[in-house]
Design a protein around this motif. Structure first.
Motif, PDB file in Angstrom:
ATOM      1  N   LYS A 145       2.291  -7.715   3.109  1.00 43.24           N
ATOM      2  CA  LYS A 145       1.278  -6.567   3.716  1.00 43.24           C
ATOM      3  C   LYS A 145       0.407  -7.242   5.090  1.00 43.24           C
ATOM      4  O   LYS A 145       0.202  -6.262   5.942  1.00 43.24           O
ATOM      5  CB  LYS A 145      -0.470  -7.030   2.615  1.00 43.24           C
ATOM      6  CG  LYS A 145      -0.185  -6.490   0.754  1.00 43.24           C
ATOM      7  CD  LYS A 145      -1.392  -7.259  -0.343  1.00 43.24           C
ATOM      8  CE  LYS A 145      -1.579  -6.770  -1.402  1.00 43.24           C
ATOM      9  NZ  LYS A 145      -2.083  -7.143  -2.261  1.00 43.24           N
ATOM     10  N   SER A 185      -6.944  -1.170   4.523  1.00 48.94           N
ATOM     11  CA  SER A 185      -5.651  -0.520   4.059  1.00 48.94           C
ATOM     12  C   SER A 185      -6.031   0.304   3.748  1.00 48.94           C
ATOM     13  O   SER A 185      -4.881   1.135   3.270  1.00 48.94           O
ATOM     14  CB  SER A 185      -5.057  -1.532   4.213  1.00 48.94           C
ATOM     15  OG  SER A 185      -5.968  -2.495   2.470  1.00 48.94           O
ATOM     16  N   ASP A 190      -5.695  -4.454  -2.497  1.00 49.29           N
ATOM     17  CA  ASP A 190      -5.624  -5.630  -1.310  1.00 49.29           C
ATOM     18  C   ASP A 190      -6.810  -6.483  -1.541  1.00 49.29           C
ATOM     19  O   ASP A 190      -7.518  -5.935  -0.013  1.00 49.29           O
ATOM     20  CB  ASP A 190      -5.711  -4.990  -0.285  1.00 49.29           C
ATOM     21  CG  ASP A 190      -4.284  -4.122   0.121  1.00 49.29           C
ATOM     22  OD1 ASP A 190      -3.946  -3.325   0.796  1.00 49.29           O
ATOM     23  OD2 ASP A 190      -3.048  -4.247  -0.666  1.00 49.29           O
TER      24      ASP A 190
END
Lengths: 316, 341
Positions: A111, B32, A271
């Motif tokens: 990531k 993100s 995330d």
């Protein structure tokens, strides 16, 4: 690294052909760059599939609980520690597992690589020593590996598996002086309101997929509190309050046991930084009991017993 | 004229005008993650993504949906219905694979005698503005699953990204109606349309991942008891990532939360959970990961083919990218198609 890979294959081959184990659990090449995938080998000829590289991130001790066969498992430092926790908690009979301990200098956080590339897809990646070469459509970059390791690896103080049956290669230097609680101290310095706002924002992304729980080797309960009805402890919708209860209670359930392998944060599709709440409980264990989980097969964990000289300052 | 162009700089104007008449849902970037949210201005939207993390199915089939609320009062149980909102909506920025997923989901929610009004009302009132895919990912295999990067199935109006501007192509009458609300849109020139065609051909060629589903459904019919399932499921940890992020997965659970006062909710469910088929008696016909993985594959590539005529996979690749253990559904389908039963 190539020597470690061929050593792992040799060890696996020998264990299988000597019938010391029925099954080897290791890593094989994944279908995407920067990924490996768990590999289950029960035939000597399949031993060639096993790989060892900086993308061997999965905690394979997850697959050991409830097995009747004898298993040889490839284990990094953190993985070996979680095996130790499960052995002490009587979830894995010691004699059923052969721990193939591999020294690890950290696994790559894909990531972080993706974030650096701003959405460009990696089509090919090669680790060259301390560098990662990534190639994609119209680009090729060389990234310093140390900047793209998982957060849990940056503060790892157990690169060499503390418990093993076979040790692969040579021991690597440890970094005992690293401050693994810097992130926690940072959070501690914030006000209650700031901390609550922070956790609310992080956890609002949660879709209750339970990837975090399901990759955690310590989450082996046959009836998890999440799934219980009669009573149902909290709701199953993605209501934020219920979601936060899930994460807070799970943090308490792994408190004093978690080895910070980082599997939870890596697994999360949204995330979310899942490590930071549990890391606080680790800090408390270190400060209060001078304890780190998974380093001993004999020591009874502090949260599993009561000693007469345990501090009781919180009882007023 | 069904072809128009929209300068990228004019997107905020378009969105602003749209919000006066419609509820507008579009991709929004937060750190993100890019996901579909309700927007009130064009500055909020982000179209520079490959694909969103979560599929847009949640606009019609939210993860948590209140069906009705209830209260046990002196006069008995009082129920307050929560019908689906009837407001007109525009869902903008949907990739062709995801737009096609709506067509598949429609079959489930409107099949047979029972129509799911919660889903169908929202669907009926929403205009879909698609976003064609110039740069498919390596994990995209839409062309193997009946779709295409510039696919128009499920799309009312298709945005095609040229340099600095979008070509707008009205696909349906609804798309045409939407175009006509913006008389300031310029007509497209022949050059624009030809450029888009070349981009489409480039995008189709760029799809390297090919998965053949030919004969897979028939093969699966003969494979229920095959030992292959013993190996395939081993690394699966049984979470819900693949099912929740899948555009065509729509299994759900219905619960009542609250005793004397509460709500009946519908929530996403996953066949990968051990609870999915746990019966009141305690018996579970799918007791292990093996049966549950078999179920997932057979449902997607066999049962729905029999029920609806096509497989429930649009080749978006989310399950492949996000699976915590890199279990790759393409590998499984390939294995099945070459398996000697």
């Amino acid at each position: 690294m190539e020597n470690l890979e061929s050593s792992i294959r040799d060890i696996a081959r020998k264990l299988l052909s000597d019938k010391k184990v029925d099954l080897i659990i290791g890593y094989e090449q994944g279908t995407l760059p920067l990924r490996t995938t768990p590999c289950f080998v029960d035939k000597v000829e399949d031993v060639q599939k096993l790989v060892w590289n900086a993308s061997c991130d999965a905690n394979l001790s997850k697959y050991l609980v409830d097995r009747k066969e004898k298993v040889g498992v490839v284990a990094k430092g953190c993985d070996a520690r979680s095996i130790a926790v499960c052995i002490v908690e009587k979830q894995i009979p010691r004699e059923n597992v052969v721990i193939i301990g591999v020294p690890c200098l950290g696994v790559i956080d894909r990531k972080k690589v993706e974030a650096k590339l701003g959405g460009k897809e990696v089509l090919e990646s090669i680790v060259e020593g301390e560098q990662i070469r990534v190639k994609g459509e119209g680009f090729e970059f060389v990234l310093p590996k140390k900047d793209f390791l998982c957060d849990s690896c940056l503060t790892c103080r157990h690169r060499n598996p503390p418990i093993y049956d076979v040790f692969v290669g040579e021991k690597v230097p440890e970094t005992p002086e690293v401050n693994e609680f810097a992130e926690v101290s940072d959070l501690e310095s914030k006000s209650v309101e700031e901390r609550w706002a922070h956790f609310k924002e992080e956890l609002s992304k949660c879709i209750r997929c339970y990837a975090c729980r399901n990759v955690c080797p310590l989450c082996y309960c046959k009836m998890c509190f999440v799934d219980q009805t009669m009573p149902a402890w909290f709701g199953k919708t993605n209501d934020l309050s219920d979601t936060m209860i899930y994460h807070i209670v799970r943090a308490f359930h792994v408190a004093g046991r978690c080895v910070d392998c980082g599997a939870c944060s890596r697994a999360c599709p949204m995330d979310i930084n899942l490590r930071e709440l549990v890391k606080k409980t680790e800090k408390i264990m270190k400060e209060r009991y001078d304890y780190e989980s998974g380093l001993s097969l004999e020591e009874v964990p502090p949260l599993g017993e009561f000693k007469m000289d345990d501090s009781q300052e919180f009882i007023k | 004229m069904k072809w128009k162009v929209l300068e990228k700089s004019k997107i905020p104007v378009l969105i602003e005008e749209l919000t006066r008449e419609y509820e507008v849902f579009a991709p929004v970037k937060k750190n993100s993650l890019v996901s579909f949210e309700r927007v009130s201005s064009g500055n909020e939207i982000y179209l520079g993504f490959q694909n969103t993390k979560k599929p847009p199915k949640e606009v019609f089939f939210p993860q948590t949906e209140i069906l009705f609320t209830y209260r046990v009062g002196k006069k008995g149980v009082e129920i307050e219905e929560h019908p689906a909102p009837r407001r007109k909506r525009v869902l903008l920025g949907v990739r062709s694979c995801d737009a096609r997923s709506f067509v598949l989901l429609d079959k489930v929610f409107s099949s047979g005698e029972y129509k799911d009004l919660y889903y169908l009302e929202k669907r009926k009132n929403t205009t879909i503005v698609g976003l064609a895919c110039n740069h498919p990912l390596s994990t995209c295999f839409c062309t193997s699953m009946g779709g295409s990067p510039f696919g128009k199935e499920g799309v009312d109006l298709l945005l095609q990204e040229l340099n600095g501007k979008y070509l707008l192509e009205a696909v349906t009458e609804r798309g045409m109606e939407l175009i006509e609300k913006f008389p300031w849109l310029m007509d497209a020139e022949k050059g624009d349309i030809e450029k888009a065609k070349r981009l489409f051909e480039d995008a189709e060629r760029a799809i390297r991942s090919k998965v053949s589903v030919e004969g897979v459904s028939e093969k699966l019919d003969r494979m229920f008891d095959d030992p292959m399932w013993d190996q395939i499921h081993q690394k699966c940890v049984g979470c819900a990532v693949c099912t929740y992020l899948c555009p065509t997965c729509c299994c759900f659970d219905i619960l009542d939360e609250g005793t004397n006062e509460g709500k009946r909710v519908r929530i996403w469910d996953t066949c990968q959970s051990p609870l999915f088929t746990l019966e009141g008696s305690g018996h579970n016909p799918r007791p292990s990961g093996k049966e549950r993985m078999r179920q997932r594959i057979m449902h997607k590539f066999d049962y729905v083919v029999k029920n609806f005529g096509e497989g429930f996979c649009v080749g978006c690749g989310r399950c492949i990218r996000e699976c915590p253990v890199n279990l790759d559904i393409r590998e499984i389908v390939k294995k099945i198609s070459t398996w000697q039963v």
